[in-house]
Design an enzyme around this catalytic site. Structure first.
Site, PDB file in Angstrom:
ATOM      1  N   SER A 106     -17.912 -18.633   3.769  1.00  0.00           N
ATOM      2  CA  SER A 106     -18.017 -17.351   4.497  1.00  0.00           C
ATOM      3  C   SER A 106     -19.362 -16.691   4.219  1.00  0.00           C
ATOM      4  CB  SER A 106     -16.929 -16.379   4.033  1.00  0.00           C
ATOM      5  OG  SER A 106     -15.675 -16.980   4.113  1.00  0.00           O
ATOM      6  N   ASP A 151     -10.008 -19.489  -6.571  1.00  0.00           N
ATOM      7  CA  ASP A 151     -10.407 -20.788  -7.146  1.00  0.00           C
ATOM      8  C   ASP A 151     -11.413 -20.680  -8.298  1.00  0.00           C
ATOM      9  OD1 ASP A 151      -8.828 -21.826  -5.140  1.00  0.00           O
ATOM     10  OD2 ASP A 151     -10.511 -22.259  -3.801  1.00  0.00           O
ATOM     11  N   MET A 193      -3.338 -24.804  -7.257  1.00  0.00           N
ATOM     12  CA  MET A 193      -4.423 -24.759  -6.266  1.00  0.00           C
ATOM     13  C   MET A 193      -5.792 -24.809  -6.941  1.00  0.00           C
ATOM     14  SD  MET A 193      -3.355 -22.077  -3.325  1.00  0.00           S
ATOM     15  CE  MET A 193      -2.291 -22.521  -1.976  1.00  0.00           C
ATOM     16  N   GLY A 194      -6.832 -24.644  -6.146  1.00  0.00           N
ATOM     17  CA  GLY A 194      -8.193 -24.631  -6.671  1.00  0.00           C
ATOM     18  C   GLY A 194      -9.154 -25.426  -5.804  1.00  0.00           C
ATOM     19  N   ARG A 195      -8.622 -26.057  -4.772  1.00  0.00           N
ATOM     20  CA  ARG A 195      -9.436 -26.883  -3.868  1.00  0.00           C
ATOM     21  C   ARG A 195     -10.194 -27.937  -4.659  1.00  0.00           C
ATOM     22  NH1 ARG A 195     -10.459 -25.414   1.605  1.00  0.00           N
ATOM     23  NH2 ARG A 195      -9.773 -23.295   1.237  1.00  0.00           N
TER      24      ARG A 195
HETATM   25  O1  F6P Z   1      -9.510 -21.295  -1.489  1.00  0.00           O
HETATM   26  C1  F6P Z   1      -8.291 -20.741  -1.803  1.00  0.00           C
HETATM   27  C2  F6P Z   1      -7.179 -21.723  -1.543  1.00  0.00           C
HETATM   28  O2  F6P Z   1      -5.942 -21.098  -1.890  1.00  0.00           O
HETATM   29  C3  F6P Z   1      -7.319 -23.061  -2.228  1.00  0.00           C
HETATM   30  O3  F6P Z   1      -6.969 -23.025  -3.584  1.00  0.00           O
HETATM   31  C4  F6P Z   1      -6.412 -23.918  -1.382  1.00  0.00           C
HETATM   32  O4  F6P Z   1      -6.839 -25.258  -1.405  1.00  0.00           O
HETATM   33  C5  F6P Z   1      -6.604 -23.345  -0.005  1.00  0.00           C
HETATM   34  O5  F6P Z   1      -7.113 -22.032  -0.167  1.00  0.00           O
HETATM   35  C6  F6P Z   1      -5.344 -23.280   0.814  1.00  0.00           C
HETATM   36  O6  F6P Z   1      -5.689 -22.828   2.079  1.00  0.00           O
HETATM   37  P1  F6P Z   1      -4.649 -22.364   3.172  1.00  0.00           P
HETATM   38  O7  F6P Z   1      -4.141 -21.021   2.772  1.00  0.00           O
HETATM   39  O8  F6P Z   1      -5.428 -22.321   4.422  1.00  0.00           O
HETATM   40  O9  F6P Z   1      -3.524 -23.348   3.172  1.00  0.00           O
END
Ligand code: F6P
Length: 365
Positions: A106, A151, A193-195
């Site tokens: 972003s 994250d 989570m954490g990508r």
């Molecule tokens: O970037 C924040 C996050 O929650 C990540 O940890 C996760 O991979 C992703 O966004 C999930 O995205 P969405 O809410 O679009 O499923």
């Protein structure tokens, strides 16, 4: 008189509302007008989503989770025609500075928008969509970034707004799982989570005393299966009645094969004969009340973001507000984005030592 737009973009995070509140109130206190851009970048494309805010509009927001002005992942803004519409709408509203609260994607979009700014305006004048008189007062667009993400994956800042609330949420969930795991002497594999970033998983492991943690930046050697089994059996032999394994959603082995909770569960149940369950925490981690730390961080950074707008000259590179060694600072936005992206590149190239060294101090071994 400066006219500031504030928006949240990308995935929401606890503390974003506190950040918007601080920007709104600080702007007003410094004599600026302030507009909330609703629904992330989508809001720039629709004039009805650009709404002036006053002192009262953010009353009570400090303790509210999520983002009350909405967020979205908007594809149109990433194409030039979308940015032309956005430029026209900002000029019509008289907005000459944007404070964007979001992740690295972003914030990169915002900086690109700024770099195209005078060109976008001339094109709009040529097309007859704006007049010279309308564009004259807004020849420069200031961009200031604030990092909102659970994250904690942005370089050059110690913490992103939301990461400590999310960590708290994970710890509470693991504590809840602990009591049932202890009762049945079970093993739990918990996906967090954490990508592409292992901060949440690693810090959750430290904070809950987990038996084993998988993170993307530092995969275990190819015989990780044996190592994990050995450690878990050692803990069991010392009388531990439960087993907790935390798997970051981006975890993989040294060859970049994804490590899934199902894979770990199979090893625990088939090889170690442990009664094993999987819990995927999912969006619970992103919801709920912001922690005291995130409220404080969002507020101090919001005030600094407005000050950065007031200090900016046309030559100043866009800053991102950080917290570095407990001080609120400004960093060059695109340097922070480049450093963040180089971690992903290092992982892709299997250069895990570099990936670890590029992460912030919390990751140090
Ligand atoms: O970037 C924040 C996050 O929650 C990540 O940890 C996760 O991979 C992703 O966004 C999930 O995205 P969405 O809410 O679009 O499923």
């Amino acid at each position: 008189r400066k006219c500031i737009g504030v928006m949240t973009s990308g995935g929401d995070a606890q503390g974003m509302n506190g950040a918007v509140r601080a920007v709104v109130r600080s702007s007003i206190a410094r004599g600026c007008r302030v507009f909330g851009i609703h629904e992330g970048y989508e809001g720039l494309l629709h004039p009805e989503l650009i709404k002036e805010m006053d002192w009262i509009s953010v009353r009570g927001w400090l303790s509210v989770g999520g983002t009350s002005i909405g967020t979205a992942r908007c594809k149109d803004f990433y194409e030039r025609p979308g940015r032309l519409i956005a430029a026209r709408n900002l000029v019509k509203a008289g907005i000459d500075a944007l404070i964007v609260i979001g992740g690295d994607g972003s914030l990169t979009g915002a900086d690109k928008f700024r770099s195209e700014w005078p060109g976008l305006l001339s094109e709009l004048v040529e097309k007859g969509e704006l007049t010279e008189a309308e564009t004259a007062p807004v020849q420069h667009l200031n961009i200031v970034g604030m990092v909102g993400s659970i994250d904690n994956d942005m370089a050059m800042t110690d913490a992103t707004i939301g990461c400590y609330s999310s960590l708290q949420r994970i710890c509470e969930a693991v504590d809840n799982i602990d009591s049932t795991a202890l009762s049945h002497q079970r093993a739990f594999v918990i996906e967090v989570m954490g990508r592409h970033c292992g901060w949440l998983a690693l810090m959750a492991g430290v904070s809950t005393g987990a038996d084993f943690v998988f993170i993307p930046e530092k995969p275990f050697k190819d015989n990780w299966q044996e190592k994990m089994k050995e450690i878990i059996m050692k803990h069991r032999s010392l009388g531990k009645r439960k087993t907790i394994v935390i798997v970051a959603e981006g975890a993989h082995d040294e060859s970049l094969n994804k490590i899934t909770p199902e894979h770990v569960k199979t090893l625990l149940s088939n090889d170690l004969k442990l009664d094993t369950r999987i819990t995927t925490l999912g969006h619970v981690q992103r919801g709920g009340l912001p922690s005291a730390y995130d409220r404080m961080l969002a507020t101090l950074q919001g005030v600094e973001a407005v000050q950065a707008v007031l200090d900016a000259t046309p030559e100043t590179p866009s800053p991102v507000i950080s917290i570095t060694e407990n001080k609120i600072c400004r960093q060059p936005l695109m340097d922070a984005v480049a450093a963040t992206q180089s971690v992903a590149v290092a992982i892709k190239n299997k250069d895990f030592d570099k990936a670890m060294s590029l992460r912030d101090a919390e990751f140090a071994e």
